[in-house]
Enzyme design. Sequence first.
Site, PDB file in Angstrom:
ATOM      1  N   ARG A  34       0.470  -7.789  -8.335  1.00 32.18           N
ATOM      2  CA  ARG A  34      -0.071  -8.187  -7.037  1.00 32.18           C
ATOM      3  C   ARG A  34      -0.411  -9.675  -6.983  1.00 32.18           C
ATOM      4  O   ARG A  34      -0.275 -10.304  -5.935  1.00 32.18           O
ATOM      5  CB  ARG A  34      -1.312  -7.350  -6.715  1.00 32.18           C
ATOM      6  CG  ARG A  34      -0.901  -5.942  -6.350  1.00 32.18           C
ATOM      7  CD  ARG A  34      -2.085  -5.069  -6.081  1.00 32.18           C
ATOM      8  NE  ARG A  34      -1.669  -3.816  -5.501  1.00 32.18           N
ATOM      9  CZ  ARG A  34      -2.375  -2.691  -5.581  1.00 32.18           C
ATOM     10  NH1 ARG A  34      -3.527  -2.687  -6.217  1.00 32.18           N
ATOM     11  NH2 ARG A  34      -1.929  -1.597  -5.022  1.00 32.18           N
ATOM     12  N   LYS A 217       1.111  16.589  -3.466  1.00 31.26           N
ATOM     13  CA  LYS A 217       0.741  17.478  -2.359  1.00 31.26           C
ATOM     14  C   LYS A 217       1.577  17.279  -1.102  1.00 31.26           C
ATOM     15  O   LYS A 217       1.955  16.157  -0.777  1.00 31.26           O
ATOM     16  CB  LYS A 217      -0.708  17.215  -1.971  1.00 31.26           C
ATOM     17  CG  LYS A 217      -1.684  17.655  -3.035  1.00 31.26           C
ATOM     18  CD  LYS A 217      -3.062  17.268  -2.605  1.00 31.26           C
ATOM     19  CE  LYS A 217      -4.106  17.736  -3.603  1.00 31.26           C
ATOM     20  NZ  LYS A 217      -5.403  17.166  -3.285  1.00 31.26           N
ATOM     21  N   GLY A 373       2.389   3.429  -5.089  1.00 34.12           N
ATOM     22  CA  GLY A 373       2.025   3.105  -6.468  1.00 34.12           C
ATOM     23  C   GLY A 373       2.798   3.859  -7.530  1.00 34.12           C
ATOM     24  O   GLY A 373       3.316   3.265  -8.474  1.00 34.12           O
ATOM     25  N   GLY A 396       0.030   3.482   1.384  1.00 35.56           N
ATOM     26  CA  GLY A 396      -0.323   3.972   2.719  1.00 35.56           C
ATOM     27  C   GLY A 396       0.256   3.097   3.825  1.00 35.56           C
ATOM     28  O   GLY A 396       0.762   3.592   4.836  1.00 35.56           O
TER      29      GLY A 396
HETATM   30  P1  AMP Z   1       0.536  11.598  -4.931  1.00 36.84           P
HETATM   31  O1  AMP Z   1      -0.731  10.884  -5.272  1.00 36.84           O
HETATM   32  O2  AMP Z   1       0.388  12.773  -4.037  1.00 36.84           O
HETATM   33  O3  AMP Z   1       1.652  10.656  -4.496  1.00 36.84           O
HETATM   34  O4  AMP Z   1       1.031  12.258  -6.281  1.00 36.84           O
HETATM   35  C1  AMP Z   1       1.335  11.537  -7.448  1.00 36.84           C
HETATM   36  C2  AMP Z   1       1.024  12.418  -8.613  1.00 36.84           C
HETATM   37  O5  AMP Z   1       1.734  13.639  -8.487  1.00 36.84           O
HETATM   38  C3  AMP Z   1       1.407  11.827  -9.954  1.00 36.84           C
HETATM   39  O6  AMP Z   1       0.235  11.499 -10.633  1.00 36.84           O
HETATM   40  C4  AMP Z   1       2.157  12.972 -10.642  1.00 36.84           C
HETATM   41  O7  AMP Z   1       1.719  13.196 -11.958  1.00 36.84           O
HETATM   42  C5  AMP Z   1       1.801  14.175  -9.776  1.00 36.84           C
HETATM   43  N1  AMP Z   1       2.796  15.246  -9.868  1.00 36.84           N
HETATM   44  C6  AMP Z   1       4.117  15.179  -9.669  1.00 36.84           C
HETATM   45  N2  AMP Z   1       4.698  16.366  -9.919  1.00 36.84           N
HETATM   46  C7  AMP Z   1       3.723  17.225 -10.292  1.00 36.84           C
HETATM   47  C8  AMP Z   1       3.702  18.593 -10.691  1.00 36.84           C
HETATM   48  N3  AMP Z   1       4.803  19.295 -10.744  1.00 36.84           N
HETATM   49  N4  AMP Z   1       2.508  19.130 -11.013  1.00 36.84           N
HETATM   50  C9  AMP Z   1       1.378  18.396 -10.946  1.00 36.84           C
HETATM   51  N5  AMP Z   1       1.331  17.106 -10.571  1.00 36.84           N
HETATM   52  C10 AMP Z   1       2.494  16.520 -10.246  1.00 36.84           C
END
Ligand code: AMP
Length: 415
Positions: A34, A217, A373, A396
Site C-alpha cells: 500500500r 460466505k 485482500g 469492498g
Molecule cells: P472472505 O473473507 O469471505 O472473502 O473469505 C476468505 C476466507 O475464506 C479465507 O480466509 C479462506 O481461508 C476462507 N475459505 C475459503 N474456502 C473455505 C472453506 N472451504 N472452508 C472454510 N473457509 C474457507
Amino acid sequence: MKIDNYNFAGKKAIVRVDFNVPLDENGKITDDTRIRGALPTLKKILEAGGSLIIMSHMGKPKGKVNPKFSLAQIKDDVAKALGRDVKFAPDCANASEAAADLKPGEVLLLENLRFYPEEEGKPVGIDKADPAYDEAKKEMKARQKDFAKKLASYADVYVNDAFGTAHRKHASTAVIADYFDADNKMLGYLMEKEVQAVDNILKDIKRPFTAIMGGSKVSTKIGIIENLMDKVDNLILCGGMTYTFAKAQGGKIGKSIVEDDKLDLALDIIKKAKEKGVNLILGTDCVAADDFSNDAKTIVCPCNDIPDGWEGLDAGPETRKSFAAAIVPSKTILWNGPAGVFEFDNFTAGSRAIAEAIVEATNNGAFSLVGGGDSVACVNKFGLADQVSYVSTGGGALLEAIEGKVLPGVAAVKG
Ligand code: AMP
C-alpha cells in the site's frame, strides 16, 4: 482537475492515502504494497515543488487513541520509500502550525485519522435502537464537517489516492472535498488506475466474461453475485460457499462451513442463473479434511457426499478442471475470493488452478482483474501478481464499484 494538469509548485497538498499496512507484533511492516502503491502520486507532488501532508487511517481504533494503531510506527518506512525526511504530527486535528511551517519538498505525516470518531462520523457508545441515536448521529455529522474543515485548512489542494476506503463517506475521503473548489481537488494516480480498471470491466466487456467469487460466505457476496448475473457469461462460485449450495440441493456436507439460513438464497441464485442464461459453475468434488489444519488427513470426495466428521477445505481435481475450462477461453475475468483455505499450503490447489488459468487467459489477450485482500494474497503467494492485467488494492470498494455503485470518495472529487 486531473493530477497531471495541476501545478503543485509552492502548493501544500493534503493527500489521503491508504497506509493501513499489516504490522507484526513488533510494529514492523509485513507487506508494504500500500505504501508503494501511493508513491507515484506522492513523488509527483514533491518533484513538482509542492509540500505534502499525508493522512491515513490504520486498523480500527474506534475513535480512540491507541498506540497499537499509531502511524508513528511507519514514519521511517515512509521516509525511506520517499527518500526524504518525514515530520510527524502526533495529533491530526492539531497540526496547523506544523502544516504552515512546511517548505516545498517537505513532508508531514498526520497521526491516524481514526483516533477521532469524527473521521468515520458514526456516533460512539450509543446503540442504533436507542431513541437518542438519530440526534447523536446528527450531532456527529456536524462534528465530522468541522473535523474535515480543519484538515482542509492545512492545505491548498486535496488529493484522494485511497481506493481501499473510497466506498466510505468519511471526513478525509469525501467530506473534506467540500472545502476545496473543483480546480483544487483531484484523484491520485492509484485511484485513477483503479477507476480505469473498473471501467474496463463494466464499459467495454469482451466476451466471454467470467467472474469467480470465492471466500467463506455467500452472505457477504450476495449483492455482487446478483449484480454480476446481469453481466457475466460464466459465474464460478467457490470456496466455503460451495457447501451452502451443496446442502441446499440435498447434499451431505459433513462438518463443512455452511450458512444454514442461506439455503433458500442458494437455490434462488441457481434459479436466477438459469433464467438469465448464466453458466453457473459450482464445485463437484472437493479436498476434504478431518481437521481444520494444514496437516489434517485428506480425501477427495463429491461436494455433496462428504463423510461425517470431514470438511471440504479446497476444490477437488475435477472441479479445478471445470473452473479452468471456463476461465482459459474468457476475454474478461474478475476474481474475488479464494477457492479454498489458501492460508494452509496444503489447500491452495483450487486457488492456484484459478490463478494459473487466469494467467493463461491473460496471455491470450483477456483483461483480468484480481481484487480483494485474499485473492491478492493468493496471486502474491503464487508469484503471479505481475501476470494478470490488474491487481486492485480495494476489497469492498472494488466490489461496490463493480456493483455499479457510485463511490463517495470518487464522487466527492469528480462532482
Ligand atoms: P472472505 O473473507 O469471505 O472473502 O473469505 C476468505 C476466507 O475464506 C479465507 O480466509 C479462506 O481461508 C476462507 N475459505 C475459503 N474456502 C473455505 C472453506 N472451504 N472452508 C472454510 N473457509 C474457507
